[in-house]
Design an enzyme around this catalytic site. Structure first.
Site, PDB file in Angstrom:
ATOM      1  N   ARG A 128       0.829  -1.207   0.000  1.00  0.00           N
ATOM      2  CA  ARG A 128       0.000   0.000   0.000  1.00  0.00           C
ATOM      3  C   ARG A 128       0.865   1.258   0.000  1.00  0.00           C
ATOM      4  O   ARG A 128       1.826   1.368   0.770  1.00  0.00           O
ATOM      5  CB  ARG A 128      -0.901   0.003   1.243  1.00  0.00           C
ATOM      6  CG  ARG A 128      -1.585  -1.316   1.477  1.00  0.00           C
ATOM      7  CD  ARG A 128      -2.331  -1.379   2.794  1.00  0.00           C
ATOM      8  NE  ARG A 128      -3.486  -0.506   2.816  1.00  0.00           N
ATOM      9  CZ  ARG A 128      -4.172  -0.227   3.923  1.00  0.00           C
ATOM     10  NH1 ARG A 128      -3.802  -0.748   5.082  1.00  0.00           N
ATOM     11  NH2 ARG A 128      -5.207   0.571   3.867  1.00  0.00           N
ATOM     12  N   THR A 147      -2.808   0.763  -4.361  1.00  0.00           N
ATOM     13  CA  THR A 147      -2.690  -0.336  -3.408  1.00  0.00           C
ATOM     14  C   THR A 147      -2.807  -1.646  -4.195  1.00  0.00           C
ATOM     15  O   THR A 147      -3.606  -1.748  -5.134  1.00  0.00           O
ATOM     16  CB  THR A 147      -3.794  -0.251  -2.339  1.00  0.00           C
ATOM     17  OG1 THR A 147      -3.511   0.824  -1.448  1.00  0.00           O
ATOM     18  CG2 THR A 147      -3.880  -1.541  -1.531  1.00  0.00           C
ATOM     19  N   GLN A 194       1.756  -5.266   4.450  1.00  0.00           N
ATOM     20  CA  GLN A 194       0.950  -5.642   5.606  1.00  0.00           C
ATOM     21  C   GLN A 194       0.257  -6.966   5.353  1.00  0.00           C
ATOM     22  O   GLN A 194      -0.255  -7.211   4.252  1.00  0.00           O
ATOM     23  CB  GLN A 194      -0.083  -4.536   5.856  1.00  0.00           C
ATOM     24  CG  GLN A 194      -0.851  -4.607   7.130  1.00  0.00           C
ATOM     25  CD  GLN A 194      -1.780  -3.405   7.264  1.00  0.00           C
ATOM     26  OE1 GLN A 194      -2.106  -2.742   6.275  1.00  0.00           O
ATOM     27  NE2 GLN A 194      -2.218  -3.116   8.473  1.00  0.00           N
ATOM     28  N   GLU A 318     -11.247   2.092   7.398  1.00  0.00           N
ATOM     29  CA  GLU A 318     -11.511   0.887   6.608  1.00  0.00           C
ATOM     30  C   GLU A 318     -11.317  -0.308   7.516  1.00  0.00           C
ATOM     31  O   GLU A 318     -10.418  -0.316   8.373  1.00  0.00           O
ATOM     32  CB  GLU A 318     -10.573   0.833   5.398  1.00  0.00           C
ATOM     33  CG  GLU A 318     -10.797   1.983   4.419  1.00  0.00           C
ATOM     34  CD  GLU A 318      -9.793   2.004   3.272  1.00  0.00           C
ATOM     35  OE1 GLU A 318      -9.208   0.931   2.983  1.00  0.00           O
ATOM     36  OE2 GLU A 318      -9.581   3.078   2.677  1.00  0.00           O
ATOM     37  N   ARG A 333      -8.277   7.769   8.777  1.00  0.00           N
ATOM     38  CA  ARG A 333      -7.870   9.114   8.356  1.00  0.00           C
ATOM     39  C   ARG A 333      -8.919  10.091   8.847  1.00  0.00           C
ATOM     40  O   ARG A 333     -10.072   9.711   9.068  1.00  0.00           O
ATOM     41  CB  ARG A 333      -7.742   9.190   6.827  1.00  0.00           C
ATOM     42  CG  ARG A 333      -9.025   8.912   6.087  1.00  0.00           C
ATOM     43  CD  ARG A 333      -8.899   9.175   4.586  1.00  0.00           C
ATOM     44  NE  ARG A 333      -8.091   8.171   3.915  1.00  0.00           N
ATOM     45  CZ  ARG A 333      -8.560   7.033   3.411  1.00  0.00           C
ATOM     46  NH1 ARG A 333      -9.853   6.743   3.536  1.00  0.00           N
ATOM     47  NH2 ARG A 333      -7.777   6.198   2.801  1.00  0.00           N
ATOM     48  N   HIS A 887     -28.574  42.736   0.783  1.00  0.00           N
ATOM     49  CA  HIS A 887     -27.831  43.803   0.119  1.00  0.00           C
ATOM     50  C   HIS A 887     -27.861  43.663  -1.407  1.00  0.00           C
ATOM     51  O   HIS A 887     -28.194  44.609  -2.125  1.00  0.00           O
ATOM     52  CB  HIS A 887     -26.382  43.805   0.608  1.00  0.00           C
ATOM     53  CG  HIS A 887     -25.503  44.686  -0.211  1.00  0.00           C
ATOM     54  ND1 HIS A 887     -25.453  46.045  -0.040  1.00  0.00           N
ATOM     55  CD2 HIS A 887     -24.686  44.407  -1.258  1.00  0.00           C
ATOM     56  CE1 HIS A 887     -24.631  46.556  -0.936  1.00  0.00           C
ATOM     57  NE2 HIS A 887     -24.149  45.588  -1.677  1.00  0.00           N
TER      58      HIS A 887
END
Length: 927
Positions: A128, A147, A194, A318, A333, A887
């Protein structure tokens, strides 16, 4: 397994995930930093290692110079415009080719082989990307790099590593960095390797609702197999919403299961497309068909809260659940799209509702710290006058709040008061109609049930202002002695300016004292002294309509308030037009300004080098109006006298108008004549009823013409007061800069009054200024600002059922029902200025430096007086904010240009160059 990352050691190539902390982002990138931080916090994260950014750099600097292989690319990216997508793509392709050609150095390959073997024999892994500009508080960069899942074997891992490095230079990643002003040369890529989770189901979990903003509400999307199907948007997933505090599943929707991505034995993934499931069938599936059991849904929500509590902010995560039912986290994140919470908590617990005062003032951009500090002082002044207790004026009154560097007010007491419900939404109907609609929706919310059914509490706070400023006397004077009332309103400003003078020999501390005194004591009285005649002027229109009924249509009454006298904003705009005319008539000035660069011309003006007609004319204009600015309620914004570049740019635009029939002064004169003629017509109709009717209608409309234009005067005087305060504070800034407390005198606007006093006492403020400038720059990029926020973070306007996702036309037009679907290409808002125009649209987010061709339709988020010079040559106006008496609407009516305000997302739904039709009577915009 790997070389451990210990403080003080040199750069290394491999770091185990379990040894990574959030502070190591430059070495391991955002993804790895978050994974390591979660492991350290005891959260379930699959083990693995990170190939650091040092490995990436060694691969790209064979001759020893930093990223030598990308040197030419960096030079090209510095020169290319962020909007040049073709140029960015070409440079991105060159960068990817360079990275792939560089390959993997032997020492890096050896480190990866060793670390991978430590995970196990031929173990499946996910490879990743982890960029240094990734998963940041202001930009998630989600999906920008690649990834690779279920990678098996060292050769396949090494191949995936190089591909990840190259993905730092995908077209989308390069464009994203360019758009977020991130220096490409400062970005590097680490790679996470991983252990794969053999997922039975996977997906994403938001610990706060990313659509409504509601905190403590977990939103889960899930699908069988790997989470890639959900993350990539390739499937309609199962969808669950959970109240994180109670564990109650409040929403459940079963997906279509048309795609499942699974790991393949020996490496890689396969995509299984399931056919034959119709949308209707998917909707008919029961809760038992979900890929998650209720216990797993609740467990996910609990785990999400653990993640959020660790980071101290809502997270986008995730996750995956393996065959044994174990829950794993594979990513976290920040949710970068959530609007920030209020900067302080209310003293009274329970649900609260906050209204954005910034938007009500036509201001979408954030305010500088000193600008906010000034509004707090003024707010305290108003509260004290109304009999409220304000312990510390510099903190603002109790209803005052800030979020996202914008101004909010707690209007919970309005919602819970019968009198408040009757009065306040009606005020906003004409100021900011969409805010009024949201208020009324909240009437049905049981959390804001009525608790005050009598007006006594309201009268207790209005009474002191009424008595102190003699409001009944002011109204009677306007009704029976209008000339005297007008004279008093005009004299008020001159009397006020005399109090702004400060002795030349005053110390910086005395100047700061004077600035605060102006804000705390001298500005608020402007409002109760001028607004009563204005209110009377508009009330007279209502009286005429009541007397004449169907004999006075809305369009005819609109004509009455066009070309109004005594309007300082239109007087300013016309003065600028007359200056443009004098420049056109002078050959030397005309030559300098026609097609000239406003920045160069501004520098020429400051140096006294413009042709004499332009130089003297501009100096005269700035003497009268140089205190004005774009976003002028922010004390930190430069005034036109500080920097005339914007106003010179408007003059350059005016010189492009070559049709004398469209000259704004002629248009204004015609509007005034039409108004006078319309008065005569209505008086004649009234005479058919009785002579008394005619006298009353004539008197009423004369006062409307005399006083309605004063609507702009309070803000004009307030802004002149702000300019006086800014001048004093600027001199304080010069003293602080001379003493080395701050770098530049302009840094003082990123302090508040307490900070400035601390600086005068010798406290260094460099770090404070740097932090606040950075936060301010980030907020400048925010495009969406909620009109109303609830204390749990919910944005009511974003809620589906029961709230207005598409705003309805104001009640005056009555052309659509609430919640009804809108035809394609037709946008609805609030009618603001009658008339129809078809022309090219020009979307402008900031008027400074804006280019508007004569006759184009201006499409803007909102406007304040700093925008109105653009109105003179505009063919029509469309605004996202505002109501019929905001305005922009008032000025558009005076200039006689069709206008529709309160159009949801107008600046994103209309594009520059499109031909649109604006119908200011029905409140529609047709694309």
């Amino acid at each position: 397994m790997a070389e451990h990352a210990q403080p003080g050691e040199g750069p290394r190539l491999i770091v185990e995930l379990r040894r990574i902390r959030a502070t190591m982002l430059p070495e391991v990138g955002g993804k790895a930093a978050n994974l390591g931080e979660m492991i350290w916090a005891g959260l379930p994260v699959p083990p693995g290692f990170c190939l650091t950014t040092e490995a990436y750099r060694r691969a790209l600097q064979p001759d020893g110079s930093p990223e030598a292989a990308l040197k030419d690319v960096f030079s090209g990216l510095e020169a290319v415009d962020p909007g040049d997508l073709e140029g960015l793509a070409s440079l991105a392709a060159r960068a990817r080719e360079a990275v792939l050609d560089a390959g993997i150095p032997a020492e890096v390959e050896g480190a990866v082989r060793s670390a991978y073997s430590a995970l196990g024999q031929e173990v499946p892994v996910a490879v990743r990307s982890s960029a240094t500009a990734e998963d940041l508080p202001f930009a998630s960069f989600a999906g920008q790099q690649d990834t690779y899942l279920n990678v098996v074997g060292i050769d396949a891992v090494l191949q995936a590593v190089v591909k990840c490095w190259a993905s730092l230079w995908t077209d989308r990643a390069v464009s994203y960095r360019a758009g977020n002003a991130i220096d490409h040369a400062t970005v590097a890529l680490a790679v996470v390797v991983q252990r794969m989770v053999d997922a039975e189901s996977a997906g994403v979990l938001f610990t706060a609702n990313p659509v409504t903003g509601r905190r403590r509400e977990a939103v889960i999307d899930a699908n069988p197999g790997l989470g890639e199907a959900v993350v990539s948007g390739s499937v309609n997933p199962d969808h669950f919403v959970v109240d994180s505090l109670t564990g109650r599943i409040t929403e459940r929707m079963i997906g279509d299961r048309r795609l499942v991505i699974r790991a393949v034995s020996g490496g890689g993934t396969e995509r299984l497309y399931l056919s034959g499931t119709s949308d209707a069938a998917a909707q008919d599936q029961t809760a038992g068909d979900a890929c998650l059991a209720d216990s797993q849904i609740r467990a996910l929500a609990v785990l999400g809260q653990r993640v959020e509590e660790h980071y101290g902010a809502p997270q986008d995560t995730e996750w995956a659940i393996d065959g044994e039912g174990k829950l794993w986290l594979t990513q976290a994140r920040p949710i970068t799209t959530l609007y920030p919470h209020m900067t302080r908590q209310p003293a009274i617990p329970g649900p609260h509702a906050y209204l954005c005062f910034s938007l009500a003032q036509g201001l979408t951009r954030p305010l500088t710290p000193l600008g906010l500090a000034s509004i707090r002082l003024m707010g305290s002044s108003v509260a004290v006058a109304a009999g409220f207790r304000v312990p510390e004026p510099r903190d603002g009154p109790s209803p005052y709040y800030e979020a996202g560097q914008r101004i909010y007010f707690d209007f919970t007491s309005v919602l819970r008061s019968k009198a408040g419900r009757a009065v306040v939404p009606r005020i906003f109907d004409v100021m900011e109609s969409r805010s009024a609609a949201i208020m009324r929706e909240l009437f049905d919310d049981p959390r804001f049930a009525l608790t005050s059914k009598t007006p006594f509490k309201l009268l207790r706070h209005i009474g002191p202002i009424v008595l102190r400023f003699h409001l009944p006397e002011t109204l009677l004077r306007a009704l029976f002695r209008p000339d005297a009332a007008l004279d008093k309103a005009e004299r008020l400003g001159e009397d006020l300016y005399a109090t702004h003078e400060v002795p030349a020999d005053a110390t910086p501390r005395e100047k700061l004292d004077r600035a605060e005194r102006i804000l705390r004591e001298e500005l608020f009285p402007i409002l109760p002294n001028i607004l009563p005649p204005v209110a009377l002027g508009f009330a007279m229109i209502g009286l005429v309509r009541k007397l004449l009924g169907e004999q006075a249509s809305w369009g005819e009454l609109q004509t009455i308030i066009r070309g109004l006298p005594n309007n300082v904003t239109t007087e300013m705009d016309l003065a600028l037009w007359r200056l443009a005319a004098s420049i056109r008539d002078d050959p030397a000035s005309s030559e300098a300004f026609t097609g000239g660069d406003p920045a160069v011309l501004a520098e020429g003006y400051r140096n006294g080098g413009l042709p004499i007609v332009a130089q003297s004319g501009l100096a005269s204009f700035l003497r009268d109006y140089g205190h004005r600015a774009v976003a002028e309620i922010d004390l930190g914004m430069p005034r036109w006298s500080d920097d005339p570049t914007h106003i010179i740019g408007v003059l350059v635009n005016y010189l492009r108008l070559d049709d004398p029939r469209l000259a704004p002064d002629k248009q204004f004169e015609k509007a005034a004549r039409d108004a006078v003629e319309q008065v005569a017509v209505l008086v004649a109709r009234a005479r058919s009823k009785s002579p008394l009717h005619a006298r009353i209608v004539k008197m009423a409309l004369e006062r409307t013409r005399m006083f309605a234009g004063l609507r702009e005067m309070p803000k004009y005087h307030l802004v002149r007061g702000f300019a006086a305060v800014r001048a004093q504070v600027s001199e304080v800034g010069e003293a602080l800069a001379d003493a080395g407390i701050i770098d530049d005198a302009g840094d003082v606007f990123f302090l508040d009054f307490n900070d400035a006093r601390n600086g005068l006492d010798g406290k260094d403020l460099h770090e404070v200024v740097a932090q606040r400038r950075e936060a301010y720059e980030l907020e400048l990029k925010r495009r969406h600002v909620p009109r109303v926020l609830l204390s749990d973070g919910t944005e009511p306007e974003a809620l589906p059922a029961g709230f207005l996702r598409h705003e309805t036309v104001a009640a005056a037009s009555g052309s659509t029902e609430k919640g009804s679907a809108l035809p394609d290409g037709l946008l609805h808002g609030t009618p603001a200025s009658a008339g129809t125009v078809t022309a090219v649209a020009r979307v402008i987010m900031d008027p400074v430096g804006a280019h508007l061709e004569p006759g184009e339709i201006l499409v803007a988020p909102s406007t304040d007086p700093g925008w109105t010079p653009l109105f003179l040559t505009a063919g029509g106006l469309v605004m996202e904010m505002g109501g019929p008496n905001s305005h922009g609407a008032v000025v558009a009516r005076e200039y006689g240009i069709p206008a529709v305000v309160g159009v949801p997302d107008a600046t994103s739904r209309v594009s520059t160059g499109q031909t649109i039709t604006v119908d200011g009577a029905t409140g529609t915009v047709a694309i």
